[in-house]
Design an enzyme around this catalytic site. Structure first.
Site, mmCIF file in Angstrom:
data_model
loop_
_atom_site.group_PDB
_atom_site.id
_atom_site.type_symbol
_atom_site.label_atom_id
_atom_site.label_comp_id
_atom_site.label_asym_id
_atom_site.label_seq_id
_atom_site.Cartn_x
_atom_site.Cartn_y
_atom_site.Cartn_z
ATOM 1 N N ARG A 127 19.910 -110.896 -53.375
ATOM 2 C CA ARG A 127 21.509 -110.854 -53.846
ATOM 3 C C ARG A 127 22.276 -111.251 -52.535
ATOM 4 O O ARG A 127 21.549 -111.126 -51.269
ATOM 5 C CB ARG A 127 22.041 -109.103 -53.758
ATOM 6 C CG ARG A 127 21.673 -108.724 -55.020
ATOM 7 C CD ARG A 127 22.456 -109.060 -55.933
ATOM 8 N NE ARG A 127 22.504 -108.508 -57.652
ATOM 9 C CZ ARG A 127 21.584 -109.141 -58.331
ATOM 10 N NH1 ARG A 127 21.126 -110.218 -58.297
ATOM 11 N NH2 ARG A 127 21.570 -108.449 -59.702
ATOM 12 N N HIS A 173 22.592 -119.367 -58.704
ATOM 13 C CA HIS A 173 21.883 -118.115 -59.265
ATOM 14 C C HIS A 173 21.048 -118.402 -60.459
ATOM 15 O O HIS A 173 21.474 -118.017 -61.524
ATOM 16 C CB HIS A 173 23.075 -117.140 -59.603
ATOM 17 C CG HIS A 173 22.519 -115.695 -59.554
ATOM 18 N ND1 HIS A 173 23.346 -114.534 -59.255
ATOM 19 C CD2 HIS A 173 21.394 -115.062 -60.229
ATOM 20 C CE1 HIS A 173 22.749 -113.499 -59.420
ATOM 21 N NE2 HIS A 173 21.450 -113.773 -60.140
#
Lengths: 300, 300
Positions: A215, A263
């Site tokens: 993250r 991502h």
């Protein structure tokens, strides 16, 4: 079985999930948010992918919230999430394999200097560097969940010297001091937020590299940039960011020592994940044990 | 034992080899080219790395020519190479591992689209593409020598669908028709020179990719550029070239669909290769069997 399907996926992606879920769970009727609001008493379970905050409240028959994503930090941030309903993370073997592939690609790229070769190519510079053996490269994997373990196993298989760490394990600093490459696969929790900061980078040997596949909020961006610019860190491979999509003006985009991925390190595969979700939904409605339950206190 | 050591390595590289060979073969006396010319009758063996043409003639006691490089095409091109003296290629386990690493990095990069992500990063473009599973990617490995076999094994271990081909094996065209990625690890011989030409590229499915880790002369450069520019080929990873270093004005350098490496896919590791060379030199001088002998007719 009436199931709410909602999340932040695009139209194509939603269609792929609907098809895969229909195959895996043919007995279910699928509702969207409007359908659930029209018949809140009918909704027995929810399959979600970062649903809009509030979309899971006021559903009195809800028995399970099954996430399609492995990371549930954004889901748990929703203060309206009904307290008594179990939440399950997605654990998809195909996604674990994809994550291990990305990690291995990053390690091979850093070990063998392929990012440097790409820079040299843009300058038409013909220069080979020294070649180290895999067992001379120490890789530290942060996180020992499904993805951390799959990644560590893949790297060991390739001959790398692999060290593992988890939040409640041995002290981190001595491991950092020996790590040529650090791969972050920790869950995002209050304990791990901002872990990759100036002190973390200072504990690494000179010319180490980091790979963040977890993250964006694990990293203090300004500290990372300072460590790269001072030459302490050789390179960073980043798949996740504090704001996504990464804003166009962010210095990571054009930094010569940063590799930006959108991502995409491991995308849940609807073909296998739908089967995992279906098994959990059937278990929940039959009053049986559900797999990969989230501990809300722990945060994952 | 008096051994001539000569080749095209730089001063640092020569020093690393001298040190490693001195450890592996402490009983040897090492001569350079000038030393060999001064005492041609003394030279019993030669350890060479692309030696200057003519440097191995007129050495009447020569019992073995041991190459430090795996590819002996340039060595065999020397018409003054003494006909009766056995020539051995280098087969170094550390170099085989390095080659398999580079091939795996190239396959992971092509399979997961990391070259496209690097291009998008330069334009600050946030866009993920679809994710295929490894077993959905067909990789064709040309060459089934030490490096071809090590590479195929490494790719199979990662779940790829791997096909192998060698010059005297099954017909090539049907395999090309199913190959998403082709890795060239063939020896350069009159039979394989120019194999990767327009007809070869036309036999591949659209958007295939090639990885050339063998020799530049396997490829017809103009045909490769045409196949890339027409969009038939998606990408080429090239470690070897017809002229090396690759000339600064060559279109490969700045081509957006070409990855240029400076002949660094697998560098012989003096620590392990010196041991291999030492065993062969001892065997040759004791009249015993020598490993990895070159068949000059076959060319490798």
């Amino acid at each position: 079985m009436n199931v709410l399907l909602c999340g932040d996926f695009g139209a194509d992606e939603r269609l792929r999930w609907q098809r895969a879920l229909a195959v895996a769970l043919p007995e279910a009727k699928w509702l969207d948010e409007a359908g659930a609001r029209a018949r809140p008493d009918a909704v027995q379970a929810a399959v979600v992918a970062n649903p809009p905050p509030g979309s899971l409240q006021g559903l009195p028959q809800l028995r399970l919230i099954q996430s399609l994503w492995a990371g549930v930090d954004r889901l748990l941030d929703d203060s309206t999430l009904p307290a008594g309903v179990p939440v399950a993370r997605m654990v998809d073997p195909a996604m674990n394999a994809a994550m291990a592939e990305t990690a291995l690609w990053a390690v091979l790229s850093l070990h063998r200097g392929f990012f440097e070769y790409a820079r040299r190519q843009r300058e038409a510079q013909w220069l080979a560097h020294k070649q180290r053996r895999a067992n001379e490269v120490n890789v530290l994997v942060l996180g020992q969940g499904q993805m951390g373990r799959a990644t560590a196993a893949r790297l060991l298989q390739q001959g790398y010297t692999v060290m593992g760490w988890k939040r409640d394990g041995a002290p981190l600093t001595p491991l950092l001091g020996r790590a040529h490459i650090v791969i972050n696969l920790l869950p995002l929790t209050p304990d791990t937020r901002g872990l990759l900061d100036a002190a973390f980078f200072a504990a690494l040997p000179p010319k180490a590299a980091i790979v963040n596949l977890a993250r964006g909020a694990h990293v203090i961006d300004a500290d990372l940039l300072a460590a790269l610019d001072s030459g302490r860190l050789r390179h960073a491979v980043l798949d996740v960011f504090r704001a996504e999509p990464l804003p166009g003006e962010h210095p990571f985009w054009l930094h010569p020592r940063v590799t930006v991925l959108p991502h995409a390190a491991a995308i849940t595969d609807p073909r296998s994940a739908a089967t995992v979700a279906a098994a959990n939904l059937r278990a929940a409605l039959a009053g049986q044990a559900v797999a990969h339950l989230v501990d809300r206190q722990r945060g994952y």
